[in-house]
Design a protein around this motif. Structure first.
Motif, PDB file in Angstrom:
ATOM      1  N   MET A  22       0.845  -1.194   0.000  1.00 45.96           N
ATOM      2  CA  MET A  22       0.000   0.000   0.000  1.00 45.96           C
ATOM      3  C   MET A  22       0.882   1.246   0.000  1.00 45.96           C
ATOM      4  SD  MET A  22      -2.772   1.271   2.854  1.00 45.96           S
ATOM      5  CE  MET A  22      -4.269   0.734   2.065  1.00 45.96           C
ATOM      6  N   VAL A  23       0.470   2.230  -0.811  1.00 46.22           N
ATOM      7  CA  VAL A  23       1.106   3.546  -0.813  1.00 46.22           C
ATOM      8  C   VAL A  23      -0.014   4.565  -0.634  1.00 46.22           C
ATOM      9  CG1 VAL A  23       2.442   5.235  -2.131  1.00 46.22           C
ATOM     10  CG2 VAL A  23       2.949   2.781  -2.370  1.00 46.22           C
ATOM     11  N   LEU A  24       0.088   5.365   0.412  1.00 40.46           N
ATOM     12  CA  LEU A  24      -0.894   6.418   0.648  1.00 40.46           C
ATOM     13  C   LEU A  24      -0.228   7.775   0.456  1.00 40.46           C
ATOM     14  CD1 LEU A  24      -2.876   5.219   3.787  1.00 40.46           C
ATOM     15  CD2 LEU A  24      -3.532   5.087   1.384  1.00 40.46           C
ATOM     16  N   VAL A  25      -1.019   8.728  -0.062  1.00 38.55           N
ATOM     17  CA  VAL A  25      -0.508  10.056  -0.389  1.00 38.55           C
ATOM     18  C   VAL A  25      -1.415  11.121   0.212  1.00 38.55           C
ATOM     19  CG1 VAL A  25      -0.095  11.660  -2.299  1.00 38.55           C
ATOM     20  CG2 VAL A  25       0.459   9.243  -2.567  1.00 38.55           C
ATOM     21  N   HIS A  26      -0.797  12.196   0.689  1.00 41.10           N
ATOM     22  CA  HIS A  26      -1.525  13.394   1.108  1.00 41.10           C
ATOM     23  C   HIS A  26      -0.944  14.557   0.314  1.00 41.10           C
ATOM     24  CE1 HIS A  26      -3.248  16.572   3.599  1.00 41.10           C
ATOM     25  NE2 HIS A  26      -2.056  17.126   3.572  1.00 41.10           N
ATOM     26  N   ILE A  88       3.984  10.957   1.612  1.00 41.15           N
ATOM     27  CA  ILE A  88       3.808   9.627   1.038  1.00 41.15           C
ATOM     28  C   ILE A  88       4.251   8.628   2.090  1.00 41.15           C
ATOM     29  CG2 ILE A  88       4.479   7.999  -0.774  1.00 41.15           C
ATOM     30  CD1 ILE A  88       5.211  10.446  -2.524  1.00 41.15           C
ATOM     31  N   ALA A  90       4.645   4.433   2.344  1.00 44.55           N
ATOM     32  CA  ALA A  90       4.582   3.132   1.677  1.00 44.55           C
ATOM     33  C   ALA A  90       4.878   2.060   2.718  1.00 44.55           C
ATOM     34  CB  ALA A  90       5.611   3.058   0.550  1.00 44.55           C
ATOM     35  N   ARG A  94      -2.617  -2.146   5.298  1.00 44.17           N
ATOM     36  CA  ARG A  94      -3.340  -0.922   5.655  1.00 44.17           C
ATOM     37  C   ARG A  94      -3.365  -0.663   7.153  1.00 44.17           C
ATOM     38  NH1 ARG A  94      -7.430  -4.325   3.973  1.00 44.17           N
ATOM     39  NH2 ARG A  94      -9.000  -4.802   5.540  1.00 44.17           N
ATOM     40  N   VAL A  97      -0.124   1.203   7.486  1.00 46.48           N
ATOM     41  CA  VAL A  97       0.109   2.375   6.638  1.00 46.48           C
ATOM     42  C   VAL A  97      -0.870   3.512   6.940  1.00 46.48           C
ATOM     43  CG1 VAL A  97       0.323   3.208   4.260  1.00 46.48           C
ATOM     44  CG2 VAL A  97       1.117   0.910   4.857  1.00 46.48           C
ATOM     45  N   LYS A  98      -2.151   3.195   7.104  1.00 47.51           N
ATOM     46  CA  LYS A  98      -3.144   4.257   7.354  1.00 47.51           C
ATOM     47  C   LYS A  98      -2.839   5.061   8.619  1.00 47.51           C
ATOM     48  CE  LYS A  98      -7.475   3.261   6.910  1.00 47.51           C
ATOM     49  NZ  LYS A  98      -8.763   2.517   6.941  1.00 47.51           N
ATOM     50  N   LEU A 101       0.313   7.325   8.086  1.00 47.28           N
ATOM     51  CA  LEU A 101       0.073   8.557   7.332  1.00 47.28           C
ATOM     52  C   LEU A 101      -0.685   9.569   8.187  1.00 47.28           C
ATOM     53  CD1 LEU A 101       0.266  10.181   4.679  1.00 47.28           C
ATOM     54  CD2 LEU A 101      -1.987   9.281   4.115  1.00 47.28           C
ATOM     55  N   ALA A 102      -1.696   9.109   8.906  1.00 43.43           N
ATOM     56  CA  ALA A 102      -2.474  10.017   9.756  1.00 43.43           C
ATOM     57  C   ALA A 102      -1.583  10.670  10.811  1.00 43.43           C
ATOM     58  CB  ALA A 102      -3.625   9.276  10.423  1.00 43.43           C
TER      59      ALA A 102
END
Length: 120
Positions: A22-26, A88, A90, A94, A97-98, A101-102
């Motif tokens: 998973m890769v999350l972006v803001h 970002i 990675a 989830r 990762v979630k 990021l938060a």
């Protein structure tokens, strides 16, 4: 930061394929209204403690399951629609990762960024 380019670079790093699911972006941008009172915002002045951003980024990246954390926070004067903050994260799954990021977002905004909203 070109987010697509940065993700493409991350994908070439050794270990990415084996460790990332998973890769999350803001991508934070200037709003035309104030969160405080919904008043009009014509521009903002941003000051970033880059050393603090880097400290926070490293702490997030050291978490279990996190392969890489990337942060770019911009200082200066900006108008609505301008990009201010790119993050970002990675990692493996989830559940890791979630929250990473938060936490990265919340900590950078509260610990490393000072913002002054101006009506014009």
């Amino acid at each position: 930061m070109d987010i697509s380019k940065k993700i493409a670079e991350l994908k070439t790093e050794p270990g990415f394929r084996e460790n990332v699911g998973m890769v999350l972006v803001h991508n934070g941008v200037v709003r035309a209204w104030s969160r405080k009172d919904k008043g009009k915002v014509g521009r903002v002045k941003i000051e970033v403690d880059q050393a603090k951003v880097e400290t926070i980024r490293k702490e997030i990246e050291a978490r279990p399951g996190i392969f890489r954390a990337v942060a770019e926070a911009r200082s200066g004067e900006y108008v609505p629609g301008d990009d201010l903050l790119f993050l970002i994260v990675a990692g493996d799954i989830r559940e890791n990762v979630k929250p990473a990021l938060a936490d990265l977002l919340d900590r950078v905004k509260s610990e490393a960024v000072t913002k002054q909203e101006l009506s014009e």
